[in-house]
Write a protein that holds these residues in place. Structure first.
Motif, PDB file in Angstrom:
ATOM      1  N   GLU A 166      17.523 111.742 -60.084  1.00  0.00           N
ATOM      2  CA  GLU A 166      18.230 112.971 -59.722  1.00  0.00           C
ATOM      3  C   GLU A 166      17.552 114.184 -60.354  1.00  0.00           C
ATOM      4  O   GLU A 166      17.436 115.246 -59.727  1.00  0.00           O
ATOM      5  CB  GLU A 166      19.712 112.891 -60.134  1.00  0.00           C
ATOM      6  N   LYS A 167      17.055 114.011 -61.580  1.00  0.00           N
ATOM      7  CA  LYS A 167      16.341 115.097 -62.268  1.00  0.00           C
ATOM      8  C   LYS A 167      15.102 115.488 -61.450  1.00  0.00           C
ATOM      9  O   LYS A 167      14.793 116.671 -61.276  1.00  0.00           O
ATOM     10  CB  LYS A 167      15.937 114.641 -63.669  1.00  0.00           C
ATOM     11  N   LYS A 168      14.446 114.494 -60.946  1.00  0.00           N
ATOM     12  CA  LYS A 168      13.251 114.712 -60.128  1.00  0.00           C
ATOM     13  C   LYS A 168      13.587 115.568 -58.890  1.00  0.00           C
ATOM     14  O   LYS A 168      12.826 116.457 -58.503  1.00  0.00           O
ATOM     15  CB  LYS A 168      12.713 113.347 -59.698  1.00  0.00           C
ATOM     16  N   LEU A 169      14.727 115.277 -58.290  1.00  0.00           N
ATOM     17  CA  LEU A 169      15.161 116.063 -57.124  1.00  0.00           C
ATOM     18  C   LEU A 169      15.353 117.534 -57.501  1.00  0.00           C
ATOM     19  O   LEU A 169      14.949 118.437 -56.771  1.00  0.00           O
ATOM     20  CB  LEU A 169      16.465 115.505 -56.541  1.00  0.00           C
ATOM     21  N   CYS A 170      15.965 117.761 -58.672  1.00  0.00           N
ATOM     22  CA  CYS A 170      16.211 119.137 -59.113  1.00  0.00           C
ATOM     23  C   CYS A 170      14.887 119.868 -59.284  1.00  0.00           C
ATOM     24  O   CYS A 170      14.755 121.041 -58.906  1.00  0.00           O
ATOM     25  CB  CYS A 170      16.969 119.143 -60.442  1.00  0.00           C
ATOM     26  N   GLU A 171      13.889 119.164 -59.819  1.00  0.00           N
ATOM     27  CA  GLU A 171      12.570 119.776 -60.022  1.00  0.00           C
ATOM     28  C   GLU A 171      11.926 120.143 -58.681  1.00  0.00           C
ATOM     29  O   GLU A 171      11.319 121.202 -58.542  1.00  0.00           O
ATOM     30  CB  GLU A 171      11.661 118.823 -60.799  1.00  0.00           C
ATOM     31  N   LEU A 172      12.097 119.272 -57.704  1.00  0.00           N
ATOM     32  CA  LEU A 172      11.537 119.553 -56.376  1.00  0.00           C
ATOM     33  C   LEU A 172      12.227 120.763 -55.745  1.00  0.00           C
ATOM     34  O   LEU A 172      11.583 121.607 -55.103  1.00  0.00           O
ATOM     35  CB  LEU A 172      11.687 118.333 -55.466  1.00  0.00           C
ATOM     36  N   ALA A 173      13.542 120.847 -55.926  1.00  0.00           N
ATOM     37  CA  ALA A 173      14.303 121.947 -55.329  1.00  0.00           C
ATOM     38  C   ALA A 173      13.778 123.289 -55.832  1.00  0.00           C
ATOM     39  O   ALA A 173      13.648 124.254 -55.065  1.00  0.00           O
ATOM     40  CB  ALA A 173      15.786 121.795 -55.651  1.00  0.00           C
ATOM     41  N   VAL A 174      13.470 123.326 -57.124  1.00  0.00           N
ATOM     42  CA  VAL A 174      12.969 124.568 -57.721  1.00  0.00           C
ATOM     43  C   VAL A 174      11.664 124.997 -57.052  1.00  0.00           C
ATOM     44  O   VAL A 174      11.373 126.188 -56.925  1.00  0.00           O
ATOM     45  CB  VAL A 174      12.768 124.372 -59.242  1.00  0.00           C
ATOM     46  N   LYS A 175      10.905 124.018 -56.579  1.00  0.00           N
ATOM     47  CA  LYS A 175       9.616 124.331 -55.943  1.00  0.00           C
ATOM     48  C   LYS A 175       9.753 124.970 -54.564  1.00  0.00           C
ATOM     49  O   LYS A 175       8.754 125.357 -53.954  1.00  0.00           O
ATOM     50  CB  LYS A 175       8.779 123.061 -55.806  1.00  0.00           C
ATOM     51  N   GLY A 176      10.995 124.994 -54.021  1.00  0.00           N
ATOM     52  CA  GLY A 176      11.141 125.748 -52.770  1.00  0.00           C
ATOM     53  C   GLY A 176      11.753 125.003 -51.598  1.00  0.00           C
ATOM     54  O   GLY A 176      11.570 125.401 -50.448  1.00  0.00           O
ATOM     55  N   ILE A 177      12.479 123.937 -51.847  1.00  0.00           N
ATOM     56  CA  ILE A 177      13.207 123.297 -50.732  1.00  0.00           C
ATOM     57  C   ILE A 177      14.654 123.114 -51.183  1.00  0.00           C
ATOM     58  O   ILE A 177      14.916 122.815 -52.356  1.00  0.00           O
ATOM     59  CB  ILE A 177      12.554 121.951 -50.320  1.00  0.00           C
ATOM     60  N   ARG A 178      15.598 123.348 -50.281  1.00  0.00           N
ATOM     61  CA  ARG A 178      17.005 123.209 -50.639  1.00  0.00           C
ATOM     62  C   ARG A 178      17.454 121.794 -50.332  1.00  0.00           C
ATOM     63  O   ARG A 178      17.101 121.226 -49.296  1.00  0.00           O
ATOM     64  CB  ARG A 178      17.872 124.218 -49.868  1.00  0.00           C
ATOM     65  N   ILE A 179      18.245 121.246 -51.259  1.00  0.00           N
ATOM     66  CA  ILE A 179      18.667 119.848 -51.133  1.00  0.00           C
ATOM     67  C   ILE A 179      20.183 119.749 -51.022  1.00  0.00           C
ATOM     68  O   ILE A 179      20.908 120.328 -51.836  1.00  0.00           O
ATOM     69  CB  ILE A 179      18.175 119.024 -52.337  1.00  0.00           C
ATOM     70  N   ILE A 180      20.633 119.020 -50.015  1.00  0.00           N
ATOM     71  CA  ILE A 180      22.063 118.683 -49.884  1.00  0.00           C
ATOM     72  C   ILE A 180      22.183 117.210 -50.230  1.00  0.00           C
ATOM     73  O   ILE A 180      21.510 116.371 -49.639  1.00  0.00           O
ATOM     74  CB  ILE A 180      22.552 118.986 -48.468  1.00  0.00           C
ATOM     75  N   GLY A 181      23.057 116.888 -51.185  1.00  0.00           N
ATOM     76  CA  GLY A 181      23.187 115.524 -51.679  1.00  0.00           C
ATOM     77  C   GLY A 181      22.507 115.422 -53.029  1.00  0.00           C
ATOM     78  O   GLY A 181      22.374 116.424 -53.708  1.00  0.00           O
ATOM     79  N   PRO A 182      22.055 114.245 -53.416  1.00  0.00           N
ATOM     80  CA  PRO A 182      22.113 112.970 -52.699  1.00  0.00           C
ATOM     81  C   PRO A 182      23.533 112.400 -52.679  1.00  0.00           C
ATOM     82  O   PRO A 182      24.448 113.062 -53.146  1.00  0.00           O
ATOM     83  CB  PRO A 182      21.190 112.087 -53.548  1.00  0.00           C
ATOM     84  N   ASN A 183      23.660 111.177 -52.115  1.00  0.00           N
ATOM     85  CA  ASN A 183      24.940 110.474 -52.119  1.00  0.00           C
ATOM     86  C   ASN A 183      25.967 111.273 -51.327  1.00  0.00           C
ATOM     87  O   ASN A 183      27.090 111.462 -51.763  1.00  0.00           O
ATOM     88  CB  ASN A 183      25.380 110.255 -53.585  1.00  0.00           C
ATOM     89  N   CYS A 184      25.545 111.781 -50.173  1.00  0.00           N
ATOM     90  CA  CYS A 184      26.443 112.604 -49.364  1.00  0.00           C
ATOM     91  C   CYS A 184      26.445 112.110 -47.912  1.00  0.00           C
ATOM     92  O   CYS A 184      25.719 111.184 -47.568  1.00  0.00           O
ATOM     93  CB  CYS A 184      26.003 114.070 -49.410  1.00  0.00           C
ATOM     94  N   PHE A 185      27.293 112.715 -47.088  1.00  0.00           N
ATOM     95  CA  PHE A 185      27.359 112.357 -45.664  1.00  0.00           C
ATOM     96  C   PHE A 185      26.656 113.385 -44.782  1.00  0.00           C
ATOM     97  O   PHE A 185      26.646 113.253 -43.567  1.00  0.00           O
ATOM     98  CB  PHE A 185      28.818 112.223 -45.209  1.00  0.00           C
ATOM     99  N   GLY A 186      26.100 114.444 -45.414  1.00  0.00           N
ATOM    100  CA  GLY A 186      25.307 115.397 -44.644  1.00  0.00           C
ATOM    101  C   GLY A 186      26.069 116.574 -44.085  1.00  0.00           C
ATOM    102  O   GLY A 186      27.106 116.976 -44.604  1.00  0.00           O
ATOM    103  N   LEU A 187      25.521 117.115 -43.025  1.00  0.00           N
ATOM    104  CA  LEU A 187      25.984 118.363 -42.434  1.00  0.00           C
ATOM    105  C   LEU A 187      26.619 118.142 -41.061  1.00  0.00           C
ATOM    106  O   LEU A 187      26.170 117.280 -40.298  1.00  0.00           O
ATOM    107  CB  LEU A 187      24.793 119.306 -42.218  1.00  0.00           C
TER     108      LEU A 187
END
Lengths: 504, 504
Positions: free
Chosen positions: B130-151
């Motif tokens: 999950e920490k890795k995801l946060c680091e990627l988000a900072v680089k310029g992509i928005r993340i919904i989730g994880p562990n979600c049902f989406g949009l």
């Protein structure tokens, strides 16, 4: 005619109840005010009795005579051969006193008066007619109503308005209602939720037979183990308090009190001419008597079901097993708000349960999140058996969002949602788990998908409820209803025990 | 790259929201983790998008390649021709960061991660991923989730799990949910109750996009007029408070807070790794911000419907019109308990209404007891028109126990309950009464008869709800829900007005 001494009093009481039994399980009924055609109150109730396959003899009465539904219509009550046990009266208000007298002369133990037009109108004429009924009752006939829906007794098939399709299976719940509408709706709800009734009495205006005497009757009736009441106003508060306290010490009495607000009292006055009391006083009466309060018809049904299906006892802790994390969170919040514990499972037990469940996504701390709404019956059974090992768990709740079987049908042509859902296997699994562990299992099966395109889900859910109920697994619509009902059952029995230890 | 000044800030905000718009209404979607067969998350969501007739282009991805549902499966995200707007990720947790990077390289504004196995597991590996995801988000992509049902976005047909059958009609309600299950259930409930959504976001663990930022977005989104939220834990309390206060001053924000109890917090931790706060603090936040609290999903739905259908305004008094005295009594009690008035009608108005109704049995003081559950539409319309004349009546509630049309079918062979119930005429009558009087009409249509023998009633009631809703008459299941929702709408607008007058 009056004798002193308690023996005599006992005899009088039992004689009174003999009359009740004759009314509630009559062998011969006159239905007064039956037209040859149409579905007015009189012919409506006659057809309903036939549809229910009423076990006794029916005598329709109308001065015009003729026949209806294959039965001879008698021109008068007097013309009926032999005596009658009960008169069902559905003639205009002004003709009612005469009909009551006719029934009395024919040996009836009592009458139910479906007609309206009495005290509830607030008119002089209505008041005078109701007074007349009271005078007749004193002369030796018991009156139910007027302005009521009558009696429902599953054993004989005696049915209330408009109930051609009620259950014929008798059971432990006696019900007294000032509202006919609420009574008939509860009778229907009971039919599909597995709540079985001994007798249901819609008392309407309650000119003669009322809440207190009926409560006393149900208190002593061996076939009634749970009593439900919908009350708008109480005739004799002192006496009611004493009877409620005494009966509640032996059987749970579930009470919904309508008309606790000023506007509610005004509405009650127009509805059944009832004069309600103060909400604070009422609350105190409920507490002092250890009665079980209900807020609405759904709560009466939830509580009747819980008292019918849970053994007498104290329930302090529960497990909650289901798919969907938000449901676990909500269950925990509801349980906490009403003082029911959800004990956290010991680590070794968590690991054992987790080993059974799909990963990732599941959690076994309690609430147990099974992560997938389609976990097979045999797995849920094993989870229930293991969860029961925690000694602080007294009852287990399984939450199932069964509508999630529907998407299966989108991708498997020819399979219906009914086929896709292993309802019978779930019912077996849960009842076996309850038997093995000795801890009751309660199901919560919400019905969220209520579109026109989901009638197949409705059918599947209703069949599920039927099967679970048949296997002794009570079904609730929502977590709130299930948890609050467990708490109410637990509170009733623990307070009763406390009072018995301390006051007897 | 950073510039000072408010103009620039506006531009940054609007740029951020441009990204949101690209994610919520994407034209090109990569679905990563689609197997050629089966209904796993990946293929499941792909089939759901096809079933919803999603308006954009779909690119399934799986290293094995092949085709599914008539679409070519790309071996990598990189192999997709051109750029993408949104990535839907349904691969095992360990492969997720790589998939996110691939989407970023392909120009995606954001991704939704359906996969579980992150922080909610409580494991070291899950936390690290999950920490890795946060680091990627900072680089310029928005993340919904994880562990979600989406949009879910009705306008484009972008749908969440497992929603192949959601409504394609967009509307005013934006919804943010930490529970995917609750979101999808609400989306379904909305479909048949006429609650229309702008966009629904299931945020799951909320590694990047969370409650506060989404609330801000919906606050500024012109298509969203009402905001609903299900929250288990809040990331930044201070910021959330400020945004909630600001957004609530423009649009109603309905919030259900899960995990207010200790056990609830434990369950929330396992569910979405959320750390909830104290119930008292929460209550104070709700009050200070003039947010609208909801206890459960049904209340979110009731409130969303009420805010969608009632004009902004203050509602102090109601009339209640229905058949069944107990319902009038209960309505009066509920109204009194939440501070809504049921003004007693003046004598002349009572007489005028009574002249329209069956006698005896009816009452017109308000609540109006129409005495018969089958009073014809044209009569009810006249009663509504007259009741609205009382100046203290701001909204009218009509209560209908339509299952009472069923007995008609017992005595009229060939007639179905659908035939017997004048649903379309009722819908016309109520909407005409609302138009003539300028006072909204709300219907309460309970579904009491839930047996297997009453599926015809279920069908009739669902059709009734559809027709009433189409004519602008919102339908509630119970009196409590209707009256409490009216009160909540009234409170929101009167408090907002008070604050505007006093603080601006």
């Amino acid at each position: 005619m009056m004798h002193a001494g308690s023996d005599m009093e006992d005899r009088i009481v039992s004689e009174k109840f003999r009359d009740f039994a004759r009314m509630f399980e009559p062998e011969r009924i006159a239905v007064i005010g039956v037209s040859a055609e149409g579905v007015g109150f009189g012919r409506g109730v006659l057809l309903a009795l036939l549809s229910m396959n009423y076990s006794g003899k029916l005598y329709p009465v109308n001065p015009r005579g003729g026949t209806t539904a294959g039965l001879k219509i008698y021109e008068s009550v007097d013309a009926i051969p032999g005596s009658i046990d009960l008169g069902i009266i559905a003639v205009p208000a002004r003709q009612v006193p005469r009909a009551v007298e006719d029934c009395m002369n024919k040996g009836a133990a009592g009458v139910e008066i479906l007609s309206a037009g009495f005290k509830e109108t607030g008119t002089e004429e209505g008041n005078a007619l109701e007074k007349k009924l009271c005078e007749l009752a004193v002369k030796g006939i018991r009156i139910i109503g007027p302005n009521c829906f009558g009696l429902y007794n599953p054993k004989t098939g005696l049915t209330m308005l408009p109930g051609p399709d009620l259950s014929r299976e008798p059971g432990p719940v006696g019900f007294i209602s000032q509202s006919g509408g609420l009574a008939i709706d509860l009778a229907h709800v009971g039919k599909w939720r597995g709540i079985k009734f001994s007798t249901m009495v819609s008392i309407g205006n309650g000119a003669d037979l009322r809440e207190t005497e009926l409560l006393e009757y149900f208190g002593s009736d061996p076939e009634t183990q749970i009593i439900g009441m919908y009350i708008e106003g109480i005739d004799d508060g002192r006496k009611f308090f004493e009877v409620l306290k005494s009966v509640s010490s032996k059987k749970p009495v579930i009470i919904m009190k309508g008309g606790q607000s000023d506007t509610g009292r005004r509405a009650a006055m127009s509805h059944t001419a009832s004069i309600g009391g103060n909400a604070e006083i009422w609350k105190s009466v409920i507490n002092q008597c250890n009665a079980v309060p209900a807020l609405d018809m759904k709560e009466i049904a939830d509580l009747s079901l819980a008292f019918s299906s849970l053994p007498a006892g104290t329930y302090k802790g529960i497990s909650v097993i289901g798919g969907g994390g938000a449901i676990g969170v909500a269950s925990a919040d509801v349980a906490a708000s009403c003082g029911i514990g959800i004990p956290e499972f010991e680590k070794s037990l968590q690991d054992e349960i987790l080993a059974l469940l799909p990963r990732p996504g599941s959690s076994a701390k309690n609430p147990v999140d099974v992560a997938n709404p389609r976990v097979p019956p045999e797995i849920l059974k094993e989870v229930l058996i293991r969860s029961a090992r925690n000694s602080a768990v007294d009852v287990q709740i399984i939450v199932q969002l069964l509508h999630h079987y529907k998407p299966v049908t989108f991708y498997a042509p020819g399979i219906t949602v009914h086929d896709a859902t292993p309802t019978a296997q779930f019912a077996d699994a849960f009842s076996e788990a309850a038997a093995v562990t000795g801890k009751p299992v309660i199901a919560v099966v919400p019905d969220f998908k209520q579109g026109l395109d989901s009638l197949d889900i409705a059918e599947m859910l209703r069949d599920t409820r039927r099967r679970y109920t048949e296997k002794g697994i009570p079904v609730f619509d929502d977590i709130q209803g299930a948890i609050k009902s467990i708490k109410a059952v637990s509170d009733y029995y623990s307070r009763r025990r406390y009072r018995q230890l301390n006051f007897n």
